[in-house]
Enzyme design. Structure first.
Site, PDB file in Angstrom:
ATOM      1  N   CYS A  47      14.358 -30.796  17.258  1.00  0.00           N
ATOM      2  CA  CYS A  47      15.565 -31.577  17.531  1.00  0.00           C
ATOM      3  C   CYS A  47      16.750 -31.048  16.724  1.00  0.00           C
ATOM      4  O   CYS A  47      16.775 -31.138  15.488  1.00  0.00           O
ATOM      5  CB  CYS A  47      15.289 -33.048  17.202  1.00  0.00           C
ATOM      6  SG  CYS A  47      16.738 -34.108  17.177  1.00  0.00           S
ATOM      7  N   CYS A  50      18.497 -33.669  14.664  1.00  0.00           N
ATOM      8  CA  CYS A  50      17.748 -34.011  13.451  1.00  0.00           C
ATOM      9  C   CYS A  50      18.085 -33.046  12.327  1.00  0.00           C
ATOM     10  O   CYS A  50      18.252 -33.457  11.171  1.00  0.00           O
ATOM     11  CB  CYS A  50      16.248 -33.979  13.727  1.00  0.00           C
ATOM     12  SG  CYS A  50      15.695 -35.179  14.957  1.00  0.00           S
TER      13      CYS A  50
END
Length: 245
Positions: A47, A50
């Site tokens: 991600c 993230c």
């Protein structure tokens, strides 16, 4: 593979030491047994948001290190927790207290958005503590115990000694339930039974159950919903005593 390496690099090179990764097997022990709110981040190694959010999370975790623990959960590796908290995207922050979600923030948000999630909960907790203060050296609010005030620190010290010498671990799976696992020594059992019998007479809302379990003793403590704050205090006391032993 490159994404995994990049995500690990972002999370491991700060040196802040304020983030702990937990999973399905360790979440209940490390998060649900806590005495206050815990901030949980669900992330994925692939991600991009993230990775961008990781430094912000480290910054906030450092700012709140003495007030709110911050843990991370790899969403791909821990499907049980993903299902439990209804996670559908990463990063997602869930503010948890007693195992129950009390706030959520989705996406790579700025640091102030995370603070706005945490501060009202901390302010409410501080207000509740001020409204029902405990005597010095006690984990029991003044309105919850019939023991004479001057004797309360002595009772707390007795529990402190039991925790420091015999506590092996504790479990907090529900807000109103705490399990203290003690050494299965006959002297420990005798001391524990005598202590909880006296505590039950001054704080009648306690439900104590002491059960031998092989080489250990399981001391289950239950309280009604209106006295969860007292169980929070016992949990803090046990953690503190265990860390000193």
């Amino acid at each position: 593979m490159r994404a995994v390496m990049e995500a690990s690099a972002v999370r491991d090179t700060t040196g802040a030491g304020v983030l702990t990764e937990v999973g399905d097997a360790t979440f209940d022990r490390q998060v649900r047994t806590g005495a206050g709110p815990v901030l949980v981040e669900f992330f994925a190694t692939w991600c991009g948001n993230c990775r961008r959010f990781a430094p912000t999370l480290q910054q906030v975790a450092a700012e709140y290190a003495d007030r709110v623990p911050v843990v991370t959960v790899n969403a791909d590796e821990n499907p049980e927790l993903v299902r439990r908290y209804g996670i559908s995207s990463t990063p997602t922050l869930v503010l948890v207290e007693g195992g129950e979600p009390i706030g959520t923030l989705v996406g790579a948000q700025p640091a102030q958005a995370v603070r706005d999630l945490l501060d009202p909960v901390l302010a409410q907790s501080a207000g509740a503590a001020a409204a029902s203060p405990a005597p010095s050296g006690s984990w029991v609010p003044a309105d919850a115990c019939t023991l004479p005030t001057e004797e309360q620190p002595l009772r707390v010290a007795e529990f402190d000694a039991l925790f420091a010498t015999a506590l092996r671990r504790l479990e907090r799976r529900e807000p109103g339930w705490l399990r203290l696992v003690l050494a299965g020594d006959p002297d420990v059992e005798a001391s524990a039974r005598e202590l909880i019998a006296r505590e039950s007479t001054c704080c009648s809302f306690f439900d104590f159950q002491l059960t031998p379990a092989g080489e250990e003793l399981q001391l289950d403590v239950r309280v009604p919903d209106t006295r969860v704050d007292v169980l929070d205090g016992i949990t803090r006391q046990a953690h503190a005593a265990g860390s000193r032993s």
